[in-house]
Write a protein that holds these residues in place. Structure first.
Motif, mmCIF file in Angstrom:
data_model
loop_
_atom_site.group_PDB
_atom_site.id
_atom_site.type_symbol
_atom_site.label_atom_id
_atom_site.label_comp_id
_atom_site.label_asym_id
_atom_site.label_seq_id
_atom_site.Cartn_x
_atom_site.Cartn_y
_atom_site.Cartn_z
ATOM 1 N N HIS A 184 0.826 -1.218 0.000
ATOM 2 C CA HIS A 184 0.000 0.000 0.000
ATOM 3 C C HIS A 184 0.857 1.263 0.000
ATOM 4 O O HIS A 184 1.963 1.289 0.568
ATOM 5 C CB HIS A 184 -0.942 0.002 1.220
ATOM 6 C CG HIS A 184 -2.024 -1.029 1.118
ATOM 7 N ND1 HIS A 184 -2.772 -1.434 2.188
ATOM 8 C CD2 HIS A 184 -2.471 -1.745 0.054
ATOM 9 C CE1 HIS A 184 -3.654 -2.354 1.800
ATOM 10 N NE2 HIS A 184 -3.478 -2.563 0.515
ATOM 11 N N TRP B 104 -15.174 1.508 1.672
ATOM 12 C CA TRP B 104 -14.050 2.409 1.359
ATOM 13 C C TRP B 104 -14.538 3.801 1.016
ATOM 14 O O TRP B 104 -13.922 4.802 1.378
ATOM 15 C CB TRP B 104 -13.203 1.853 0.209
ATOM 16 C CG TRP B 104 -12.204 0.861 0.691
ATOM 17 C CD1 TRP B 104 -12.099 -0.446 0.331
ATOM 18 C CD2 TRP B 104 -11.156 1.093 1.651
ATOM 19 N NE1 TRP B 104 -11.069 -1.045 1.005
ATOM 20 C CE2 TRP B 104 -10.468 -0.130 1.824
ATOM 21 C CE3 TRP B 104 -10.753 2.203 2.395
ATOM 22 C CZ2 TRP B 104 -9.389 -0.262 2.692
ATOM 23 C CZ3 TRP B 104 -9.673 2.077 3.268
ATOM 24 C CH2 TRP B 104 -9.008 0.854 3.404
ATOM 25 N N LYS B 105 -15.688 3.867 0.329
ATOM 26 C CA LYS B 105 -16.252 5.188 -0.031
ATOM 27 C C LYS B 105 -16.588 5.976 1.236
ATOM 28 O O LYS B 105 -16.276 7.161 1.340
ATOM 29 C CB LYS B 105 -17.520 4.998 -0.873
ATOM 30 C CG LYS B 105 -17.215 4.877 -2.348
ATOM 31 C CD LYS B 105 -18.404 5.294 -3.203
ATOM 32 C CE LYS B 105 -18.005 5.167 -4.661
ATOM 33 N NZ LYS B 105 -18.608 4.010 -5.306
ATOM 34 N N TYR C 188 -8.207 -3.247 8.397
ATOM 35 C CA TYR C 188 -9.019 -3.280 7.183
ATOM 36 C C TYR C 188 -8.772 -4.603 6.452
ATOM 37 O O TYR C 188 -7.619 -4.971 6.193
ATOM 38 C CB TYR C 188 -8.663 -2.111 6.269
ATOM 39 C CG TYR C 188 -8.903 -0.761 6.905
ATOM 40 C CD1 TYR C 188 -10.161 -0.410 7.384
ATOM 41 C CD2 TYR C 188 -7.869 0.167 7.027
ATOM 42 C CE1 TYR C 188 -10.392 0.831 7.978
ATOM 43 C CE2 TYR C 188 -8.085 1.403 7.609
ATOM 44 C CZ TYR C 188 -9.354 1.735 8.084
ATOM 45 O OH TYR C 188 -9.559 2.957 8.664
ATOM 46 N N GLU D 291 -12.402 10.409 6.091
ATOM 47 C CA GLU D 291 -10.987 10.822 6.139
ATOM 48 C C GLU D 291 -10.841 12.275 5.666
ATOM 49 O O GLU D 291 -10.148 13.075 6.281
ATOM 50 C CB GLU D 291 -10.177 9.881 5.251
ATOM 51 C CG GLU D 291 -8.717 10.208 5.163
ATOM 52 C CD GLU D 291 -8.044 9.394 4.068
ATOM 53 O OE1 GLU D 291 -8.163 8.163 4.089
ATOM 54 O OE2 GLU D 291 -7.428 10.010 3.180
ATOM 55 N N THR E 74 -13.757 -4.845 4.621
ATOM 56 C CA THR E 74 -14.064 -3.730 3.718
ATOM 57 C C THR E 74 -14.511 -4.237 2.347
ATOM 58 O O THR E 74 -14.098 -5.305 1.900
ATOM 59 C CB THR E 74 -12.825 -2.840 3.501
ATOM 60 O OG1 THR E 74 -11.738 -3.663 3.089
ATOM 61 C CG2 THR E 74 -12.456 -2.063 4.735
ATOM 62 N N ASP E 75 -15.356 -3.424 1.708
ATOM 63 C CA ASP E 75 -15.686 -3.606 0.292
ATOM 64 C C ASP E 75 -15.710 -2.208 -0.306
ATOM 65 O O ASP E 75 -15.383 -1.230 0.381
ATOM 66 C CB ASP E 75 -17.013 -4.352 0.130
ATOM 67 C CG ASP E 75 -18.148 -3.676 0.892
ATOM 68 O OD1 ASP E 75 -17.990 -2.494 1.264
ATOM 69 O OD2 ASP E 75 -19.179 -4.315 1.125
ATOM 70 N N ASP E 76 -16.094 -2.080 -1.547
ATOM 71 C CA ASP E 76 -16.062 -0.765 -2.196
ATOM 72 C C ASP E 76 -16.914 0.265 -1.454
ATOM 73 O O ASP E 76 -16.521 1.417 -1.302
ATOM 74 C CB ASP E 76 -16.529 -0.890 -3.651
ATOM 75 C CG ASP E 76 -15.478 -1.612 -4.495
ATOM 76 O OD1 ASP E 76 -14.348 -1.792 -3.993
ATOM 77 O OD2 ASP E 76 -15.793 -2.001 -5.633
ATOM 78 N N LEU F 40 -15.307 5.491 4.210
ATOM 79 C CA LEU F 40 -14.046 5.801 4.910
ATOM 80 C C LEU F 40 -13.334 6.995 4.267
ATOM 81 O O LEU F 40 -12.805 7.861 4.961
ATOM 82 C CB LEU F 40 -13.126 4.571 4.911
ATOM 83 C CG LEU F 40 -13.522 3.456 5.882
ATOM 84 C CD1 LEU F 40 -12.799 2.153 5.548
ATOM 85 C CD2 LEU F 40 -13.231 3.870 7.328
ATOM 86 N N GLU F 41 -13.341 7.027 2.948
ATOM 87 C CA GLU F 41 -12.664 8.135 2.248
ATOM 88 C C GLU F 41 -13.337 9.474 2.547
ATOM 89 O O GLU F 41 -12.668 10.490 2.744
ATOM 90 C CB GLU F 41 -12.656 7.863 0.739
ATOM 91 C CG GLU F 41 -11.486 6.968 0.332
ATOM 92 C CD GLU F 41 -11.651 6.360 -1.045
ATOM 93 O OE1 GLU F 41 -10.961 5.366 -1.320
ATOM 94 O OE2 GLU F 41 -12.476 6.853 -1.830
ATOM 95 N N PRO G 92 -9.920 -6.553 3.104
ATOM 96 C CA PRO G 92 -10.653 -6.753 1.848
ATOM 97 C C PRO G 92 -10.851 -8.224 1.509
ATOM 98 O O PRO G 92 -11.844 -8.582 0.885
ATOM 99 C CB PRO G 92 -9.793 -6.056 0.798
ATOM 100 C CG PRO G 92 -8.552 -5.596 1.472
ATOM 101 C CD PRO G 92 -8.593 -5.976 2.923
#
Ligand code: ZN
Ligand code: ZN
Length: 357
Positions: free
Chosen positions: A150, A332-333, A239, A339, A327-329, A335-336, A241
């Motif tokens: 990452h 993540w959305k 996290y 953030e 997590t999945d898509d 979380l973003e 995935p």
């Protein structure tokens, strides 16, 4: 380099007391008591006296404030004279990752190069330079490896190439691919087998642990008993995935650590606060009441048990010192977005957190 003098001795599975005379006496009293208690005593498994080289960790780490003008870009901590931990400041990047630098007699191993637009190569080069002076040496080859692929763990990679020819002459970058990692550490089958690197009088085991990322590895330093677990186990949000791969990795890590001395489990971030079950919001740069970096094997067992309890059905679960976070898509959305919001608030206060209270 002088042969190291190791003083910490550990007996398993009697209470995990580390080696002061007082503790040894307590161990002896405990053993004696068990002798008289007889049948009710737990069976003692004698694995001999494993000697590991001791080290210390700070009570608190610098995060990102309260005044960013006063916070050094990198905090350098000497765990022991041949083991250094560098933490990137939260003022540089909210991920505030930890980097690990281990010295053997023949080479030094760096794991990870930090987050954001950083100067990790300069900071690591400075530590290596001082180590060389301290040990009356001219040079030592550097191997740069990664806990996983990452961005927040490899952002400083390019700097190491540009510093080749200075203190960092002879730098080898471990390829950031499964095949390259396998080849470099001699891991025959991925992820079932275990590889190793010998730094000269210091063997580091390399255990594949995909799940958080396809290319995850844990490192076990036989010299200190420290287990480095990357983003797969640390005081924060784990996290996940690929839940099935992660569960199998944790199972293998439990099996690998069984019967071994594990002094500390060290991850690469801290997101947890000192208050049980409470984490800082994603994107936090300033964490004044941060959890300690170090975890213990008990945390690994707790993680293992919780994953097993989920029976292949990924569930978000807060535990005392970390959170299991599949997590999945969609996740993540969310979380973003969180953030971004936290970052906007914290960057507004970075020069003086008091102004935002
Ligand atoms: Zn990661
Ligand atoms: Zn990370």
């Amino acid at each position: 380099m002088k042969p190291p003098v190791w003083t910490m001795r550990i007996t398993i599975p009697l209470p995990f007391y580390l080696s002061t005379g007082r503790h040894r006496r307590r161990n002896a009293i405990f053993s004696l008591a068990m002798l008289f208690i007889g049948a009710s005593a737990p069976p003692a498994v004698d694995v001999g006296h494993a000697a590991v080289r001791p080290g210390t960790l700070p009570r608190n780490w610098t995060t990102g404030g309260p005044k960013c003008m006063e916070v050094p870009d990198w905090q350098v901590h000497e765990y022991n004279p041949d083991f250094y931990i560098l933490r990137e400041s939260g003022c540089m990047h909210f991920e505030k990752p930890f980097l690990y630098l281990l010295f053997g007699t023949d080479k030094t191993l760096l794991e990870d190069t930090g987050s954001g637009n950083n100067d990790a190569a300069r900071a690591v080069s400075a530590v290596i330079g001082k180590w060389l002076r301290r040990n009356h040496r001219e040079s030592i080859p550097l191997v740069v490896a990664h806990s996983h692929s990452h961005d927040d763990h490899r952002a400083g990679d390019a700097g190491f190439a540009s510093l080749a020819g200075t203190t960092l002459a002879g730098t080898t970058m471990v390829p950031l691919t499964v095949a390259g990692t396998q080849q470099f550490f001699g891991i025959k089958n991925w992820p079932g087998d275990i590889g190793a690197i010998d730094l000269g009088g210091r063997v580091i085991d390399v255990i594949p642990i995909p799940g958080h990322d396809k290319l995850g590895v844990a490192l076990y330093d036989r010299q200190t008993g420290v287990l480095l677990t990357g983003d797969s186990l640390y005081p924060g949000r784990l996290y996940i995935p690929d839940f099935a791969a992660f569960t199998r990795s944790i199972e293998r890590l439990v099996a690998f650590t069984s019967g071994k001395v594990i002094t500390h489990i060290l991850g690469y971030h801290i997101e947890q606060s000192r208050t049980p079950y409470l984490d800082y919001p994603i994107g936090s740069m300033y964490q004044p009441e941060e959890h300690s970096l170090e975890l213990a094997r008990g945390h690994l067992l707790e993680l293992h048990e919780a994953l097993r309890g989920m029976r292949s059905s990924p569930t978000r679960m807060a535990l005392r010192d970390f959170t299991i976070y599949p997590t999945d898509d969609a996740a993540w959305k969310v979380l973003e977005a969180l953030e971004k919001k936290t970052q906007e608030e914290q960057l507004r206060c970075m020069w003086d957190q008091a102004e935002c209270r």
